[in-house]
Design an enzyme around this catalytic site. Structure first.
Site, PDB file in Angstrom:
ATOM      1  N   GLY A 192      -7.183   0.173  -2.768  1.00  0.00           N
ATOM      2  CA  GLY A 192      -7.101  -1.308  -3.252  1.00  0.00           C
ATOM      3  C   GLY A 192      -6.810  -2.094  -1.916  1.00  0.00           C
ATOM      4  O   GLY A 192      -6.847  -3.291  -2.482  1.00  0.00           O
TER       5      GLY A 192
ATOM      6  N   GLU B 137      -0.310  -1.917  -6.776  1.00  0.00           N
ATOM      7  CA  GLU B 137      -0.933  -0.634  -7.403  1.00  0.00           C
ATOM      8  C   GLU B 137       0.040   0.478  -7.667  1.00  0.00           C
ATOM      9  O   GLU B 137      -0.253   0.838  -8.845  1.00  0.00           O
ATOM     10  CB  GLU B 137      -1.900   0.098  -6.322  1.00  0.00           C
ATOM     11  CG  GLU B 137      -3.409  -0.415  -6.346  1.00  0.00           C
ATOM     12  CD  GLU B 137      -3.991   0.108  -5.079  1.00  0.00           C
ATOM     13  OE1 GLU B 137      -4.845  -0.494  -4.801  1.00  0.00           O
ATOM     14  OE2 GLU B 137      -3.443   1.329  -4.531  1.00  0.00           O
TER      15      GLU B 137
ATOM     16  N   GLY C 182       0.929  -1.123  -0.140  1.00  0.00           N
ATOM     17  CA  GLY C 182       0.028  -0.039  -0.159  1.00  0.00           C
ATOM     18  C   GLY C 182       0.831   1.137   0.144  1.00  0.00           C
ATOM     19  O   GLY C 182       2.040   1.194   0.267  1.00  0.00           O
ATOM     20  N   VAL C 183       0.236   2.403  -0.241  1.00  0.00           N
ATOM     21  CA  VAL C 183       0.857   3.510  -0.137  1.00  0.00           C
ATOM     22  C   VAL C 183       1.337   4.202   1.232  1.00  0.00           C
ATOM     23  O   VAL C 183       0.515   3.930   1.879  1.00  0.00           O
ATOM     24  CB  VAL C 183      -0.169   4.637  -0.846  1.00  0.00           C
ATOM     25  CG1 VAL C 183       0.963   5.964  -0.982  1.00  0.00           C
ATOM     26  CG2 VAL C 183      -0.437   4.182  -2.232  1.00  0.00           C
ATOM     27  N   GLY C 184       2.284   4.702   1.237  1.00  0.00           N
ATOM     28  CA  GLY C 184       2.834   5.187   2.659  1.00  0.00           C
ATOM     29  C   GLY C 184       4.067   4.999   3.098  1.00  0.00           C
ATOM     30  O   GLY C 184       4.828   4.205   2.611  1.00  0.00           O
ATOM     31  N   ASN C 185       4.420   5.574   4.303  1.00  0.00           N
ATOM     32  CA  ASN C 185       5.956   5.410   4.678  1.00  0.00           C
ATOM     33  C   ASN C 185       5.991   4.156   5.388  1.00  0.00           C
ATOM     34  O   ASN C 185       7.388   3.554   5.185  1.00  0.00           O
ATOM     35  CB  ASN C 185       6.064   6.718   5.457  1.00  0.00           C
ATOM     36  CG  ASN C 185       6.716   8.064   4.887  1.00  0.00           C
ATOM     37  OD1 ASN C 185       7.278   7.952   3.744  1.00  0.00           O
ATOM     38  ND2 ASN C 185       6.070   9.076   5.244  1.00  0.00           N
ATOM     39  N   VAL C 186       5.243   3.610   6.038  1.00  0.00           N
ATOM     40  CA  VAL C 186       5.473   2.302   6.644  1.00  0.00           C
ATOM     41  C   VAL C 186       5.634   1.167   5.584  1.00  0.00           C
ATOM     42  O   VAL C 186       6.777   0.297   5.622  1.00  0.00           O
ATOM     43  CB  VAL C 186       4.304   1.960   7.659  1.00  0.00           C
ATOM     44  CG1 VAL C 186       4.868   0.637   8.070  1.00  0.00           C
ATOM     45  CG2 VAL C 186       4.214   2.964   8.818  1.00  0.00           C
TER      46      VAL C 186
ATOM     47  N   LYS D  49      -1.422   9.983  16.998  1.00  0.00           N
ATOM     48  CA  LYS D  49      -1.810  11.162  17.690  1.00  0.00           C
ATOM     49  C   LYS D  49      -0.776  11.406  18.953  1.00  0.00           C
ATOM     50  O   LYS D  49      -1.230  11.542  20.181  1.00  0.00           O
ATOM     51  CB  LYS D  49      -3.060  11.179  18.237  1.00  0.00           C
ATOM     52  CG  LYS D  49      -4.270  10.918  17.073  1.00  0.00           C
ATOM     53  CD  LYS D  49      -4.720  12.200  16.503  1.00  0.00           C
ATOM     54  CE  LYS D  49      -5.636  11.757  15.264  1.00  0.00           C
ATOM     55  NZ  LYS D  49      -5.939  12.734  14.297  1.00  0.00           N
TER      56      LYS D  49
ATOM     57  N   ASN E 136      -8.809   8.740   4.101  1.00  0.00           N
ATOM     58  CA  ASN E 136      -8.627   8.852   2.691  1.00  0.00           C
ATOM     59  C   ASN E 136      -9.443   7.957   1.837  1.00  0.00           C
ATOM     60  O   ASN E 136     -10.475   8.230   1.069  1.00  0.00           O
ATOM     61  CB  ASN E 136      -7.287   8.359   2.214  1.00  0.00           C
ATOM     62  CG  ASN E 136      -6.143   8.975   2.745  1.00  0.00           C
ATOM     63  OD1 ASN E 136      -6.416   9.964   3.149  1.00  0.00           O
ATOM     64  ND2 ASN E 136      -4.963   8.508   3.274  1.00  0.00           N
TER      65      ASN E 136
END
Lengths: 502, 502
Positions: free
Chosen positions: B387, B293, B268-272, B407, B383
């Site tokens: 996918g 994706e 998936g998208v993202g830094n992790v 947080k 968001n």
């Protein structure tokens, strides 16, 4: 050799059920046949339950892991649960004794998609499969196994088990031979190939199951009927739900979104689903097909009347009267019914390709279109997800049906927030109650809420639902899916404490 | 004719962005290109936003339905949201302005699986598609369209729209030509055939998009970079998560449950997710492939080092520095990258067949393994599901990753009950935080709870989670999935009221 066992090697292994049960060891994982009360072993499980009870009496308690196709019957699930003989149960169950043990915390149950079971067992997720106990309807001279009234996971059990016990049930019609289609082409990745099935009637495999004779440690002869519940005549509520579904399908055809002969039907187990099928009898549709899990009475009638040209499934789930009719004249159905392994009957690839119209019953729905299919009040398992996820997730249209009230009117099946989710808002197209039908496709959460409350909720609960939705829109943290978290599950809490959501 | 528009018919249609925007009518449904900040139109949306603002000033407010591939960029989503120019948005978004409008109740958003968009538009679920606005990187002498840095739903938009506006972006590398594989074989049922893709590198279509010139009402020339976020260097938390995932994959290989070269990776998208990919660089694995994706920086590095032999995706999502590197030497990647329509990159049939290893980020998980990917505190959209459902539901192993705190430590991402469900207990195999990894496969709900609390929850929140789980086992309505419904969502309620779950 009896008439049903036409191979010497297998015939030489015939023993009594009690002797066969002795070959199952404490702690074994046992894969049994059986899918919705059809094709489960009738004698060995009972003998095993007796053995478990005796073992406990002498201070040596014994349990086995129990894997099946889906639900079975009192002689199997019930008998073993009552003596506390089950360690871990999967994948779907509907037996009162099993359910009671699970919900009182004395039996571990893992509830998985029916299409996932075979690949997971191949993967080794549940450990080794030690023994398979599989009902068949006969053995050919070549030593091939003629399947029974369900296929379920039998192909996988026979392939994966170290030891195999067969029950040859001569009550099953000899004319079942030729009705099955066992596909031996599945594999684990990276060796998977497209499943070459493009129409529900396609035959892509062979009619018989294979099992090397040297793995077979016992053959038991039985002559016992499948135990299915009698057919409950449709009530007014079910008839109204069916009428809404038929109106919807009719509109879809007239709008050009579905072909006149519809798309392959999938119908979950139960009276409401059965009534929808019965309703198709009098509808405007012809030349229908089914790609589904089980063939219930309603579907058999549709075949008899010619409305349904053929049905693909993994099992029968017929009432005693329907099964009598079917067994009397099995051959007449042979070119109209295909029974497949459940990994194929429920395969996501095939369900998506065929564009199934999925109709499944539920426990409850919420105003945003999330569906709870399994948990009463969020914690108590009913049966399990069964194949509803396999079909709903990949269906062309996923329809969920339920009466708007349950527990004699104390419970609204439309709630502010479901207490458990089995089908997310992303996978739910249409919700139907006797009150009406909500077509949720393409709608935002708030649009869905208005439709579900006004079309599906019972009038007695509508004001309270409107009130919740109104107030949530005033003070929810976010307004995409407005919720009041300190109130969202209060309807369920009220039922637990006071016996009613009113 | 500029260098990128090598066909006279199309060249004759070149206009200014403002003139093209005038061709979009109030109330139109507009399908725009764009997937995670790549390949979105750069000029027409801004011109349209200006027009919307002007229209409002003269008292004639104007909105359009906005359909895309996935998220886009401030010039598109942001610009149109800020002037309140969007009627209904689908399917995935990540723009702050859009998010704010949705969560304040001023924009309707329908969040659907990315693989479902194309078939739903063909079905006519969202109404007619009036206009397509699609960025491409060039037009061939034959009038074929050379796709840009994302494919997304462009094939469907070009087929379905009544009118087409093209943006030809000469900033995109000319060497993208040949990298795409546009499959024109999908259909609506009953006309669907198997998708003939059995390896991530298979090419089953053609390199160019097709669009009849007479549907094209305007061509706009641009030279503007894709706007992607810069790459955040991995922090310690992400590195720990990555290490747990790598240990798990290693164990799976050593246990014989995965081949040495693993199975096609989805991330998936993202830094992790990006950090997990970066971690593979130093891991023991070679000859890897990806069926995913988006291609992020981490994946590009894996290709450069040879660890990853090839990647299939629908879009790039590269940081400015990575995109510079890629654009300088695009041709070198051409035989290692395939960009496909998102209906194929995310297709359930293909994901299941290839046996993808799916890794996706989440908002929160509960102790029973249900996953919330979309809603902060159950009501505020972050968001969208993107996918993640397409992959998790059909993956060979579905892995979800998250830091255990959010947080600044006020929020535990492991909670008693998730406030929204996007992936049900049936679809979640593995949960990973920096604390550890919980392999949930084959476990009953209570077994899962123990593992998730002890392995994944932050130590600060573990005692409270244990306490909840303990008390739930004392007094829950049912003991399959023990819950205290009057407390299950109290952690979220506490955050809403007091700003902390502590």
């Amino acid at each position: 050799m009896s008439g049903r066992i036409r191979n010497r090697q297998f015939a030489a292994k015939v023993v009594a059920a009690e002797d066969a049960a002795e070959l199952i060891k404490p702690g074994d994982n046992v894969g049994m046949s059986g899918f919705t009360g059809a094709g489960y072993p009738k004698a060995v499980p009972a003998a095993l339950a007796k053995r478990v009870a005796t073992s406990r009496e002498i201070g040596r308690p014994m349990k086995v892991g129990l894997w099946t196709g889906a639900s079975t019957a009192p002689e199997l699930d019930g008998a073993l649960a009552e003596v506390e003989g089950i360690e871990l149960r999967l994948p779907y169950q509907s037996d009162p004794a099993v359910r009671e043990k699970i919900n009182s915390g004395r039996l571990d149950y893992t509830d998985i998609h029916l299409s996932h079971v075979a690949q997971r067992v191949w993967q080794g997720i549940y450990g080794e499969l030690d023994v398979a106990v599989v009902e068949i309807s006969g053995i050919t001279p070549d030593g091939d196994l003629i399947p029974s009234s369900s296929v379920g996971n039998n192909k996988t059990w026979l392939e994966q088990a170290d030891r195999v016990i067969l029950e040859v049930n001569s009550w099953q019609s000899a004319d079942l031979d030729g009705m099955h289609d066992i596909y031996y082409g599945t594999a684990l990745p990276p060796h998977r190939r497209p499943i070459p099935l493009t129409h529900p009637s396609d035959r892509i495999g062979v009619p018989h199951l294979k099992c090397p004779a040297d793995k077979v440690i016992a053959v038991v002869e039985t002559e016992s009927p499948d135990r299915n519940a009698p057919f409950t005549p449709p009530d007014e509520t079910s008839r109204q739900i069916a009428a809404h579904v038929l109106d919807f399908l009719d509109l879809e055809v007239r709008s050009g979104r579905l072909p006149r002969e519809l798309l392959p039907l999938q119908s979950g187990v139960g009276n409401v689903a059965n009534t929808v099928l019965a309703g198709l009898q009098d509808g405007p549709f012809e030349g229908l097909t089914a790609y589904t899990e089980v063939i219930q009475d309603g579907m058999l009638q549709l075949i008899e009347s010619g409305t349904l040209t053929m049905a693909s499934a993994t099992a029968f789930s017929l009432s005693p009267t329907a099964v009598e009719r079917f067994n009397r004249d099995t051959a007449a159905y042979r070119d109209k019914i295909v029974l497949r392994p459940q990994e194929i009957s429920n395969h996501p690839e095939v369900v998506r390709r065929l564009g199934c119209l999925a109709m499944n019953g539920i426990v409850e729905a919420d105003i945003y279109g999330n569906i709870n299919s399994t948990h009463v009040m969020g914690s108590r398992i009913q049966n399990g997800i069964g194949g509803s996820g396999d079909f709903a997730r990949n269906a062309y249209v996923s329809i969920f049906v339920t009466p708007s009230l349950a527990k004699s009117g104390a419970v609204s099946t439309i709630v502010p927030m479901v207490s458990h989710v089995d089908h997310t808002e992303h996978d739910v197209d249409v919700i139907v109650t006797e009150q009406g039908l909500a077509d949720l496709r393409g709608l935002s959460p708030k649009m869905r809420a208005e439709l579900i409350i006004e079309r599906c909720a019972h009038p007695d609960f509508r004001p309270a639902l409107r009130d919740y939705f109104e107030r949530a829109q005033q003070s929810s943290y976010g307004l995409h899916t407005p919720h009041l978290l300190d109130e969202a599950l209060s309807w369920h809490q009220s039922f637990i404490q006071h016996g009613t959501m009113r």
